[in-house]
Scaffold this active site. Structure first.
Site, PDB file in Angstrom:
ATOM      1  N   HIS A   1      22.711 -49.968  33.781  1.00  0.00           N
ATOM      2  CA  HIS A   1      23.752 -49.976  34.682  1.00  0.00           C
ATOM      3  C   HIS A   1      22.877 -50.857  35.991  1.00  0.00           C
ATOM      4  CE1 HIS A   1      25.403 -48.424  38.565  1.00  0.00           C
ATOM      5  NE2 HIS A   1      26.321 -48.127  37.977  1.00  0.00           N
TER       6      HIS A   1
ATOM      7  N   ASP B   1      19.028 -48.645  41.731  1.00  0.00           N
ATOM      8  CA  ASP B   1      19.220 -48.182  40.443  1.00  0.00           C
ATOM      9  C   ASP B   1      18.565 -47.965  40.023  1.00  0.00           C
ATOM     10  OD1 ASP B   1      21.517 -48.876  38.170  1.00  0.00           O
ATOM     11  OD2 ASP B   1      22.578 -49.813  40.189  1.00  0.00           O
TER      12      ASP B   1
ATOM     13  N   ASN C   1      33.953 -43.215  42.026  1.00  0.00           N
ATOM     14  CA  ASN C   1      35.112 -43.237  41.016  1.00  0.00           C
ATOM     15  C   ASN C   1      35.936 -42.370  40.810  1.00  0.00           C
ATOM     16  OD1 ASN C   1      33.652 -45.318  40.898  1.00  0.00           O
ATOM     17  ND2 ASN C   1      32.695 -44.375  39.302  1.00  0.00           N
TER      18      ASN C   1
ATOM     19  N   SER D   1      30.819 -49.363  40.741  1.00  0.00           N
ATOM     20  CA  SER D   1      29.543 -49.643  41.220  1.00  0.00           C
ATOM     21  C   SER D   1      29.154 -51.077  40.875  1.00  0.00           C
ATOM     22  CB  SER D   1      28.694 -48.784  39.185  1.00  0.00           C
ATOM     23  OG  SER D   1      28.313 -47.803  40.129  1.00  0.00           O
TER      24      SER D   1
END
Length: 485
Positions: free
Chosen positions: A223, A181, A327, A414
């Site tokens: 994130h 990530d 998404n 996510s």
């Protein structure tokens, strides 16, 4: 870790848009990189922009060495070589590099060559890029909030029965989970107890592993830290508790400061996870600059093959890869158009088909996770698709850790995939002899069947046991820790 389309890509949170890696489409090789005049050669062509490439050959040392010689002769520089994959990452300003490297004597066995991005390399020439300030805003000793226990706010853990599973086990310290990530704040009090610095890395310098202390930390994005908390926030009397609070986590930083996840970063991350004996890795992103990479004879086909090899290598080495579905509210089983790619230069609307893959989530061996709401409905942003979604998990307004010792809510697929990553870690803790295929099968088998909406939605095709919105159901932590499977 992702931009709007990148962010599922880093999709999470601050709003779905903020971290949603959403770019649908496929671009031709001509659209992907600068085109040089016909008939030009490596020696005659004017230098072009600095670009990175994947060069694919046979997976053995001899063929990789020949490829390296061809790269040098074509005016390129070897960035990173993977004998085990038959993949070399190269860099060049030669606008005819793709053709010239294959024309060289030592390039005859090269199978494909492709640019990894459409914009020039932002890091600069390999070996000269400045390292990011790894501790930016994350120095130990900074004032941090003093949170109260907030498990009561974690509706997501109840939906996947993690609260019940924890009565059986919190997971084993033997299990190592990679958070591939935007970096993880290992100073966060809910993450520090479970953080493994020795196995952490930064892959965003042209895909070259950087093990400098702290290089794995976030510099511009929260994130990765949010994802890490969902997986394994410690049971320590403060803040929240992750799905698998007893396992170890490592940060594999694959998102650069601009929010991009280029192929060479992702490949570096998969190989690192394999060679550092990780059990499960989470990938809440799609690889830029295309949300969908098409199986063509140009750049996209070469990159698709290189990443496929990296995933297959990790799987063979015992790593289960879990990824966010995306998404874009897009039907992955019926691809038609892509209007947002490439996202690092100027998008070119295009027609695509099902040979165009959202990577890494659609690659073989990767668990694809859709997002649900607290009401057990599909999140409006979540991608879907019959026989494309493996399982679903909570992804709307999820509370987790933030850099600097804080906590906050984010939304996106996510946020859904780390729940499944945590469940897989619990499962591996209980069944340490299981390999990736065993874990994959059990995750599907143990998921709680979830029917299509009662209000008819033509997009939700399939049955209660397996449909386009939820795959084989909402993932189940409790069944994961039962030993009779």
């Amino acid at each position: 870790m992702s931009r709007s389309s990148r962010t599922r890509r880093l999709s999470a949170g601050l709003a779905v848009a903020a971290l949603a890696f959403t770019a649908t489409g496929t671009v031709t090789a001509a659209q992907a990189v600068p085109v040089s005049p016909a008939g030009s050669s490596a020696s005659a062509a004017e230098p072009g922009p600095l670009m990175n490439y994947v060069v694919n050959t046979r997976a053995d040392h001899g063929h990789v060495k020949k490829a390296e010689k061809a790269i040098a002769a074509a005016g390129g520089t070897v960035v990173q070589s993977y004998d085990q994959l038959g993949v070399v990452i190269a860099q060049s300003t030669n606008p005819d590099f793709r053709a010239d490297v294959r024309a060289e004597k030592n390039g005859r066995d090269i199978q494909s060559v492709g640019a990894t991005r459409t914009a020039p390399v932002s890091e600069g020439p390999v070996g000269t890029a400045k390292k990011a300030a790894a501790a930016k805003g994350l120095n130990a000793g900074e004032a941090t909030p003093a949170p109260d226990p907030r498990e009561v706010d974690q509706w997501d853990m109840v939906q996947i029965k993690a609260d019940q599973a924890h009565k059986v086990t919190d997971g084993s310290r033997r299990i190592l989970v990679g958070v591939n990530d935007s970096g993880v704040d290992d100073t966060h009090p809910d993450l520090a107890p479970n953080f493994d610095a020795e196995d952490s890395v930064n892959c965003v310098n042209n895909g070259v592993p950087d093990t400098t202390a702290g290089a794995w930390r976030p510099t511009t994005s929260s994130h990765g830290t949010h994802v890490a908390g969902t997986i394994a926030a410690a049971r320590n009397g403060i803040g929240i508790v992750g799905v698998a609070p007893g396992v170890r986590i490592a940060s594999v930083k694959v998102v650069n400061d601009d929010g991009f996840i280029y192929p060479e970063y992702s490949i570096c991350g998969f190989v690192w996870a394999a060679e550092h004996h990780m059990d499960v890795t989470n990938h809440s992103y799609f690889i830029d600059p295309f949300e969908f990479w098409c199986k063509d004879n140009g750049d996209q086909g070469a990159v698709q093959e290189a990443v496929r090899r990296a995933v297959a290598f990790a799987t063979k080495r015992g790593v289960l890869s879990v990824a966010a579905a995306g998404n874009s509210n897009y039907d992955l089983a019926n691809k038609t158009t892509d209007n947002g790619s490439p996202n690092d230069t100027t998008p070119v609307p295009r027609q695509i088909n099902n040979d165009c893959l959202d990577m890494p989530t659609e690659l073989p061996g990767v668990i694809t996770v859709a997002s649900t709401t607290q009401a057990r409905l599909r999140s409006s942003f979540s991608n879907f698709g019959l026989n494309k979604i493996d399982v679903a998990a909570p992804g709307s307004s999820i509370l987790s850790t933030l850099p600097g010792g804080g906590y906050g809510n984010m939304s996106g697929t996510s946020m859904a995939s780390p729940h499944v990553t945590g469940i897989a870690a619990l499962m591996k803790s209980t069944h340490p002899w299981w390999g990736p295929r065993d874990l994959e099968s059990a995750l599907r088998r143990q998921a709680d069947d979830t029917a299509c909406p009662t209000t008819p939605d033509a997009r939700c095709t399939g049955t209660t046991a397996n449909n386009a919105f939820f795959g084989e159901g909402i993932a189940d932590s409790l069944d994961a820790v039962k030993r009779f499977w």
